[in-house]
Design a protein around this motif. Sequence first.
Motif, PDB file in Angstrom:
ATOM      1  N   GLU A  38      12.049 -11.670  -2.657  1.00  0.00           N
ATOM      2  CA  GLU A  38      12.049 -10.317  -2.115  1.00  0.00           C
ATOM      3  C   GLU A  38      10.621  -9.852  -1.849  1.00  0.00           C
ATOM      4  OE1 GLU A  38      14.828  -7.370  -3.772  1.00  0.00           O
ATOM      5  OE2 GLU A  38      15.181  -8.838  -5.362  1.00  0.00           O
ATOM      6  N   ALA A  39      10.514  -8.899  -0.944  1.00  0.00           N
ATOM      7  CA  ALA A  39       9.234  -8.236  -0.716  1.00  0.00           C
ATOM      8  C   ALA A  39       9.077  -7.142  -1.775  1.00  0.00           C
ATOM      9  CB  ALA A  39       9.185  -7.635   0.679  1.00  0.00           C
ATOM     10  N   VAL A  40       8.016  -7.238  -2.561  1.00  0.00           N
ATOM     11  CA  VAL A  40       7.792  -6.319  -3.672  1.00  0.00           C
ATOM     12  C   VAL A  40       6.486  -5.570  -3.452  1.00  0.00           C
ATOM     13  CG1 VAL A  40       7.506  -6.103  -6.170  1.00  0.00           C
ATOM     14  CG2 VAL A  40       9.009  -7.887  -5.237  1.00  0.00           C
ATOM     15  N   ALA A  41       6.530  -4.254  -3.627  1.00  0.00           N
ATOM     16  CA  ALA A  41       5.325  -3.432  -3.521  1.00  0.00           C
ATOM     17  C   ALA A  41       4.948  -2.935  -4.905  1.00  0.00           C
ATOM     18  CB  ALA A  41       5.561  -2.258  -2.579  1.00  0.00           C
ATOM     19  N   VAL A  42       3.743  -3.271  -5.341  1.00  0.00           N
ATOM     20  CA  VAL A  42       3.225  -2.750  -6.605  1.00  0.00           C
ATOM     21  C   VAL A  42       2.399  -1.503  -6.286  1.00  0.00           C
ATOM     22  CG1 VAL A  42       1.749  -3.178  -8.583  1.00  0.00           C
ATOM     23  CG2 VAL A  42       3.185  -5.008  -7.693  1.00  0.00           C
ATOM     24  N   LEU A  43       2.725  -0.402  -6.941  1.00  0.00           N
ATOM     25  CA  LEU A  43       2.109   0.889  -6.634  1.00  0.00           C
ATOM     26  C   LEU A  43       1.265   1.328  -7.822  1.00  0.00           C
ATOM     27  CD1 LEU A  43       5.233   2.607  -5.024  1.00  0.00           C
ATOM     28  CD2 LEU A  43       3.565   1.058  -3.998  1.00  0.00           C
ATOM     29  N   LEU A  44      -0.008   1.584  -7.551  1.00  0.00           N
ATOM     30  CA  LEU A  44      -0.979   1.866  -8.609  1.00  0.00           C
ATOM     31  C   LEU A  44      -1.664   3.210  -8.362  1.00  0.00           C
ATOM     32  CD1 LEU A  44      -2.580   0.841 -11.108  1.00  0.00           C
ATOM     33  CD2 LEU A  44      -4.109  -0.340  -9.517  1.00  0.00           C
ATOM     34  N   PRO A  45      -1.227   4.285  -9.040  1.00  0.00           N
ATOM     35  CA  PRO A  45      -1.898   5.583  -8.903  1.00  0.00           C
ATOM     36  C   PRO A  45      -3.107   5.659  -9.829  1.00  0.00           C
ATOM     37  CG  PRO A  45       0.030   5.816 -10.305  1.00  0.00           C
ATOM     38  CD  PRO A  45      -0.029   4.363  -9.903  1.00  0.00           C
ATOM     39  N   LEU A  46      -4.231   6.143  -9.305  1.00  0.00           N
ATOM     40  CA  LEU A  46      -5.469   6.188 -10.089  1.00  0.00           C
ATOM     41  C   LEU A  46      -6.133   7.555  -9.974  1.00  0.00           C
ATOM     42  CD1 LEU A  46      -7.056   2.784  -8.922  1.00  0.00           C
ATOM     43  CD2 LEU A  46      -5.703   3.190 -10.985  1.00  0.00           C
ATOM     44  N   PRO A  67       5.848 -14.230  -3.319  1.00  0.00           N
ATOM     45  CA  PRO A  67       5.149 -14.453  -2.041  1.00  0.00           C
ATOM     46  C   PRO A  67       5.015 -13.199  -1.196  1.00  0.00           C
ATOM     47  CG  PRO A  67       6.777 -16.176  -2.453  1.00  0.00           C
ATOM     48  CD  PRO A  67       7.007 -15.127  -3.476  1.00  0.00           C
ATOM     49  N   GLY A  68       5.980 -12.286  -1.326  1.00  0.00           N
ATOM     50  CA  GLY A  68       5.951 -11.064  -0.520  1.00  0.00           C
ATOM     51  C   GLY A  68       5.302  -9.898  -1.222  1.00  0.00           C
ATOM     52  N   LEU A  69       4.354 -10.163  -2.122  1.00  0.00           N
ATOM     53  CA  LEU A  69       3.719  -9.092  -2.895  1.00  0.00           C
ATOM     54  C   LEU A  69       2.734  -8.293  -2.060  1.00  0.00           C
ATOM     55  CD1 LEU A  69       3.307  -7.887  -5.821  1.00  0.00           C
ATOM     56  CD2 LEU A  69       1.322  -9.398  -5.967  1.00  0.00           C
ATOM     57  N   ARG A  70       2.823  -6.972  -2.198  1.00  0.00           N
ATOM     58  CA  ARG A  70       1.835  -6.062  -1.622  1.00  0.00           C
ATOM     59  C   ARG A  70       1.413  -5.081  -2.705  1.00  0.00           C
ATOM     60  NH1 ARG A  70       1.950  -9.569   1.315  1.00  0.00           N
ATOM     61  NH2 ARG A  70       2.172  -9.622   3.582  1.00  0.00           N
ATOM     62  N   ILE A  71       0.136  -4.727  -2.720  1.00  0.00           N
ATOM     63  CA  ILE A  71      -0.414  -3.819  -3.728  1.00  0.00           C
ATOM     64  C   ILE A  71      -0.967  -2.597  -3.022  1.00  0.00           C
ATOM     65  CG2 ILE A  71      -2.090  -3.554  -5.596  1.00  0.00           C
ATOM     66  CD1 ILE A  71      -2.097  -6.691  -5.744  1.00  0.00           C
ATOM     67  N   VAL A  72      -0.418  -1.448  -3.343  1.00  0.00           N
ATOM     68  CA  VAL A  72      -0.863  -0.195  -2.732  1.00  0.00           C
ATOM     69  C   VAL A  72      -1.483   0.672  -3.820  1.00  0.00           C
ATOM     70  CG1 VAL A  72      -0.234   1.758  -1.281  1.00  0.00           C
ATOM     71  CG2 VAL A  72       1.069  -0.375  -1.123  1.00  0.00           C
ATOM     72  N   VAL A  73      -2.743   1.031  -3.625  1.00  0.00           N
ATOM     73  CA  VAL A  73      -3.508   1.789  -4.617  1.00  0.00           C
ATOM     74  C   VAL A  73      -3.800   3.174  -4.050  1.00  0.00           C
ATOM     75  CG1 VAL A  73      -5.588   1.832  -6.031  1.00  0.00           C
ATOM     76  CG2 VAL A  73      -4.562  -0.372  -5.375  1.00  0.00           C
TER      77      VAL A  73
END
Length: 375
Positions: A38-46, A67-73
């Motif tokens: 699956e496409a997974v988005a990791v969301l990191l609030p700072l 493989p479908g990892l995205r990181i949004v900060v």
Amino acid sequence: MSFLLSLLLAVAALTAHTALNAGRWLRRPPDGPVEVDEAVAVLLPLRDEAARVTPCLRSLLAQRGVPGLRIVVLDDGSTDGTADVVRAVAGDDPRVTLLTGVAPPPGWLGKPHACHQLATRVDPAATVLAFVDADVVLTPYAVAAAVTELRAAGATLLSPYPRIVVRTAADRLVQPLLQWLWLTFLPLRAMERSPRPSLAAAGGQFLLVDRAGYDRAGGHAAVADKVLEDIELARAVKRSGGRIALADGSRLASCRMYETWPQLRDGYTKSLWASFGHPSAAATVVALLLLLYTAPPLLAVATLAAGAPGPAALAGAAYALGVAGRVLSARATGGRAWPDALAHPVSVVVLGWLTLRSYHLRKRRRLSWRGRPVS
């Protein structure tokens, strides 16, 4: 004698429930190699996390099996150079997107608004959203394992609670109570099966949610003004027809929540009032905890000094069972058991004081966190 026997039986029943939760009902995601498609988005609030975001972000960049990892900060109004640290650590990694947040509008608290901004900027292809706090460090397969458990549980929301890192005396007194309270008083299996929103728990340090279920629940807009946005999001998921699940994430993630006593004190103070609701409910719960877990060692000493070995034995047994519950909780969640569990009565006293302080400051509208009011 009858009072002490009743006290002993009550503590014994609660400790048995801790053992049942820890041994049979607490989910434990795999910690070995696993892969998800699956496409997974990791969301990191700072917000002002320059001093501690590096280990967290490096652990996200080291994730495997997704493989479908995205990181949004999201840099949420930081004044300490947090965004510069993120750029330095992420470099030109195409998986990372850094956003600049805007101040929360009226009716919103900071954390829900930061998470809302992140969720609305995620690639529509992402089917799972993983919210992570800056004080969390993940193992290489943590995201893949948590997504696997989310799907295996048939849940909309999964909360794999990290191992809490303790270093100071204050840490060791207070932090283990988080997992102990869940395992002792929360019926985990019933919580998963019941559609009642009131029967919900979650930890925002590491939280996964199915994207479609998140949208059906209204996302963080549904919890815009909630101090405990993680628990309220779990309740919103239930209200929308979804299921939630808790898991032991101690093999997947670690978390050093607070560096100093003032941080720990203020962190709990800002939210304990929201955990209990009405002050009378808080007073009842705290009084019950003090009776069950703090009174027994005091009664044991008092009755022994009065020459009553029978009552002293009953009170001592109640204390020992309370300590045993704390040990069971620690061993089930990767925590430190000895000798910390022996101070469990003191931990309960500190929790009572923090609860009183929380209501006191809220009444005077003096609660704040990271420079923003929370009530």
